[in-house]
Scaffold this active site. Structure first.
Site, PDB file in Angstrom:
ATOM      1  N   ASP A  88       0.856  -1.192   0.000  1.00  0.00           N
ATOM      2  CA  ASP A  88       0.000   0.000   0.000  1.00  0.00           C
ATOM      3  C   ASP A  88       0.882   1.229   0.000  1.00  0.00           C
ATOM      4  OD1 ASP A  88      -2.721   1.126   0.134  1.00  0.00           O
ATOM      5  OD2 ASP A  88      -1.962   2.024   1.953  1.00  0.00           O
ATOM      6  N   ARG A 490     -21.134 -10.123  20.148  1.00  0.00           N
ATOM      7  CA  ARG A 490     -20.444 -10.850  21.220  1.00  0.00           C
ATOM      8  C   ARG A 490     -21.426 -11.553  22.148  1.00  0.00           C
ATOM      9  NH1 ARG A 490     -15.401  -7.708  22.757  1.00  0.00           N
ATOM     10  NH2 ARG A 490     -15.871  -8.370  24.861  1.00  0.00           N
TER      11      ARG A 490
END
Ligand SMILES: O=c1[nH]cc([C@@H]2O[C@H](COP(=O)(O)OP(=O)(O)OP(=O)(O)O)[C@@H](O)[C@H]2O)c(=O)[nH]1
Length: 584
Positions: A88, A490
C-alpha cells in the site's frame, strides 16, 4: 544480483501478488519473479487516527490486503498460496495522508497541497509465508522516499488532472509518467514512489531465504542480521522490518515479546487503575514526585511505571507533554472512545481467570469458581450479573468496546433493505447508536435484561434519539421484539453449543424470509495467517464462559443448520468482524 539466489528458493512455491496495481505487476515481472495476481478485496478504510504514524497505516493496510487474499484463496480458488505479497502506497504532506483521489476536484486539492513542497511517499509491504515448515513467518516493512514538487500553476495542474493520470495513483500523481514533470527532486528509492520498494523487498527475501553464510553482505536499514533483530531495542525511528522469525541463533524476539507480554499488559492495567493518564492530561510536564502524590503511589514505583509506559509508547518521554495521542483517545476515563472500562474488566476479571488457564485447558471448562468462588451457569443470568460494582464494571467494559468497534460493525454491510433491527443483548445501546448513524433509515430496539436497561442512562445520558428504543427482557425466556434484522454482538461466543442452538432456533422462528441476523464476533481463520488476537480471544472464552470463538466455516454450518444462508463475512480490521446471513 541480490535477487538471483532468492528466485531459486522460490521455485515451486505459489507466489501471489495481492494487488491490482499494474505498476507493481510490472516491477515484479521485470525481475523475472514467477507469481500470480489475485487483487485484494480489502476495503482501504482503516481508521487513520488509530495509527501513530502514516507508515503504520500503510503497513497495516498492506497486511490486510495480503491476509484477505490468503484467507480467500483456499475458499474461492481452492488453492492455498505459499507466499502472498501485499502493498500500500500513501503520500503524506503537512501530516495529512493522501491516497488515490476520488474525483478531479480531490486530485486538484491533493496536487495543490503538494505544489512547491517536499512530501513523503510511504509504501508498506507485507509478505505472508502461509505454509512455512520451520515455524510461522510474517514479514512486514515500509520504505520512505522524499519527493519535492515544483511550484505548479493552475493551468499546469488542470492540464495534468485532465490527462486522467492522477486518478488511480496515491497523491494524485505518477512519477514514472507525466507526473515526472512536476518533480524537482527525489531522495530515496524511486520505485518506492511508483508503488513497490524493490530493493528493500529483495533484501527481505534474502534475509528470509538465504543463510548469512550464503548471502552477499548487505545491511537492512536499522539492523545487521536476524540476531540483531532479536536483540535490537525498540527504537522509535528504526526503519528495519518488524518480523517474527524462529531461528536457532540467539533468542528470537517474538519469544522475548511473549515472555514480557503479561508484564506489558499489567503495566497498562495498573496505569489505568491509578488513572495515570487522567492525571497527566490535567497537568502537562508533571514532575514524577507530583504525579506520585496525585495517583497516591510511591515516587519510586511511579517513576518506574511511567518509564515503562513510555517504553510501551503510551506516554511521550516525560517533560515533553505526557499522554500520546492514543493514550488521550483510549486511556483517559472520559474520552468518547475510552477503553478504560474494558481495561478494568481485563484487570479485575479476565486476569484472575487467565491465572487458571492451565486448569481450563486440562478441564475444558471456565474457571469462575477457582477465580471468584462461585459456580456459574450462563454468565449473565446468575450471581455474576448483579446490581453492584461488578455489573457496573462489566457494563462499562461492554460499553467501551461497543463504542470502539461499533462503527466498523455498523458499516460492514449495506443494510438499506432493513427497517427495524433488534440489538439482542444490546447492553447500553452504544452499538445501536452507531447503526442508526450509519443507516439513517433504520430504527433499533435494544433488548436486554431489566437491570441493564435500568442503568442505560449512566452511559448515554445525552444521546436521546427516537430511532433507538429500549425493551427489557431475557432473550432466552421472553419473546424477541419484532424486527427484520437481529444483531448479536459478542453474544453467541459466550454461550454453550446448546444455548447457541436454542437462541438461533428462536431467531429462526422469529424471522420471516428475507430477514437476517448480523453477528459481531472475532472470527477465527482456518489458514491461521491472521493476527493471533482471535486465538487469544478463543482462550478467553474458555476461561470465562461456556462458549467459544468460531471460524467462518463453523458459523456458516451453524447458521445454515438454523435456516440462514447467503452468509457474508467482513473482516473489519477492528476488534470484531461482522457476519450477515439471511433467513431462507
Ligand atoms: O508515482 C506514483 N505513485 C503512485 C502510483 C500508484 O498509486 C497506487 C497506490 O494505491 P494503492 O497502494 O492503494 O494500490 P492500488 O493501485 O489501489 O492497488 P491495490 O490492489 O494494491 O490496492 C499504486 O497502484 C501505485 O502504483 C504510481 O503509479 N506512481
Amino acid at each position: 544480483m541480490v535477487l538471483i539466489p532468492v528466485i531459486s528458493k522460490l521455485n515451486g512455491k505459489r507466489v501471489v501478488l495481492a494487488s491490482a496495481s499494474p505498476r507493481r505487476l510490472e516491477i515484479l515481472t521485470n525481475i523475472g519473479l514467477q507469481f500470480e495476481v489475485v487483487p485484494s478485496w480489502f476495503k482501504e478504510t482503516l481508521d487513520k487516527t488509530l495509527f501513530k504514524a502514516p507508515y503504520e497505516y500503510a503497513v497495516e493496510t498492506a497486511k490486510q490486503k495480503a491476509l484477505e487474499v490468503a484467507q480467500r484463496m483456499p475458499l474461492k480458488h481452492l488453492k492455498t498460496p505459499d507466499i502472498v505479497i501485499g502493498a500500500d502506497t500513501v503520500v503524506t504532506v503537512d501530516g495529512v495522508i493522501l491516497e488515490k483521489p476520488i474525483d478531479k476536484q480531490d486530485a486538484y486539492q491533493m496536487l495543490s497541497r503538494l505544489s512547491g513542497k517536499e512530501h513523503s511517499v510511504f509504501t508498506g509491504v507485507a509478505i505472508l509465508l502461509c505454509n512455512e515448515r520451520e515455524g510461522e513467518l510474517t514479514v512486514d516493512f515500509y520504505e520512505e522516499t522524499k519527493v519535492k514538487f515544483a511550484e505548479l500553476s493552475e493551468e499546469m495542474l488542470w492540464e495534468y488532472i485532465n490527462s486522467g493520470e492522477p486518478m488511480d495513483k496515491a497523491g494524485g500523481y505518477g512519477i514514472q509518467a507525466l507526473g515526472g514533470m512536476l518533480v524537482e527532486y527525489v531522495h530515496g528509492d524511486f520505485l518506492n514512489v511508483v508503488g513497490f520498494p524493490l530493493n528493500h523487498f529483495c533484501k527481505q527475501l534474502s534475509a528470509i531465504y538465504i543463510k548469512p553464510s550464503e548471502s552477499p553482505t548487505h545491511k537492512i536499514k536499522g539492523e545487521d542480521s536476524a540476531v540483531s533483530a532479536a536483540s535490537r531495542t525498540s527504537e522509535q525511528d528504526m526503519v528495519g522490518p518488524s518480523y517474527t522469525k524462529s531461528n536457532n541463533e540467539g533468542l528470537p524476539h517474538n519469544i522475548v515479546d511473549l515472555l514480557d507480554g503479561f508484564k506489558a499488559s499489567k503495566t497498562l492495567f495498573t496505569a489505568c487503575r491509578l488513572k495515570v493518564f487522567d492525571v497527566l492530561r490535567a497537568s502537562e510536564g508533571l514532575r514524577v514526585k507530583v504525579a506520585a502524590e496525585r495517583i497516591g503511589a510511591s515516587v519510586t514505583g511511579t517513576e518506574r511505571l511511567l518509564d515503562a509506559a513510555v517504553s510501551l509508547g503510551l506516554l511521550h518521554k516525560l517533560g515533553q507533554g505526557e499522554n500520546t495521542e492514543h493514550a488521550s483517545q483510549f486511556l483517559v476515563t472520559d474520552s468518547p472512545l475510552s477503553l478504560h472500562g474494558y481495561i478494568l474488566h481485563c484487570n479485575n476479571v479476565v486476569w484472575p481467570l487467565f491465572t487458571h488457564l492451565e486448569s481450563a485447558v486440562r478441564e475444558g471448562t471456565n474457571q469462575q469458581e477457582r477465580a471468584f468462588g462461585k459456580k456459574t451457569g450462563y454468565l449473565f443470568q446468575d450471581g455474576y450479573f448483579k446490581k453492584d460494582e461488578v455489573e457496573m464494571q462489566f457494563l462499562n467494559a461492554m460499553h467501551s468496546t461497543a463504542k470502539v468497534t461499533g462503527r466498523a460493525v455498523a458499516t460492514a454491510f449495506d443494510l438499506s433493505g432493513f427497517k427495524t433491527a433488534c440489538d439482542v443483548g444490546g447492553c447500553t445501546g452504544a452499538m445501536a447508536y452507531e447503526f442508526i448513524i450509519a443507516h439513517p433509515g433504520l430504527s433499533v430496539i435494544v433488548f436486554d435484561l431489566p437491570t441493564v436497561i435500568e442503568m442505560r442512562s449512566h452511559f448515554l445520558p445525552g444521546e436521546q434519539n427516537d430511532s433507538v428504543s429500549f425493551v427489557a427482557g431475557d432473550f432466552f425466556k421472553d419473546d424477541l421484539p419484532k424486527a427484520d434484522l437481529y444483531i448479536l454482538a459478542r453474544i453467541l461466543h459466550d454461550c454453550s453449543d446448546e444455548k447457541v442452538d436454542e437462541l438461533l432456533s428462536k431467531l429462526s422462528k422469529a424471522c420471516t424470509t428475507g430477514c437476517a441476523v448480523l453477528l459481531a464476533e472475532t472470527v477465527l481463520d482456518e489458514a491461521k495467517t491472521r493476527a493471533s488476537r482471535a486465538y487469544m480471544q478463543s482462550l478467553n472464552m474458555l476461561v470465562q464462559t461456556e462458549g467459544r470463538e468460531r471460524s467462518s466455516a463453523q458459523y456458516k454450518q451453524l447458521l445454515e443448520s438454523h435456516g440462514f444462508s447467503r452468509m457474508r463475512v467482513c473482516h473489519t480490521g477492528n476488534f470484531l468482524d461482522a457476519i450477515l446471513a439471511y433467513k431462507q
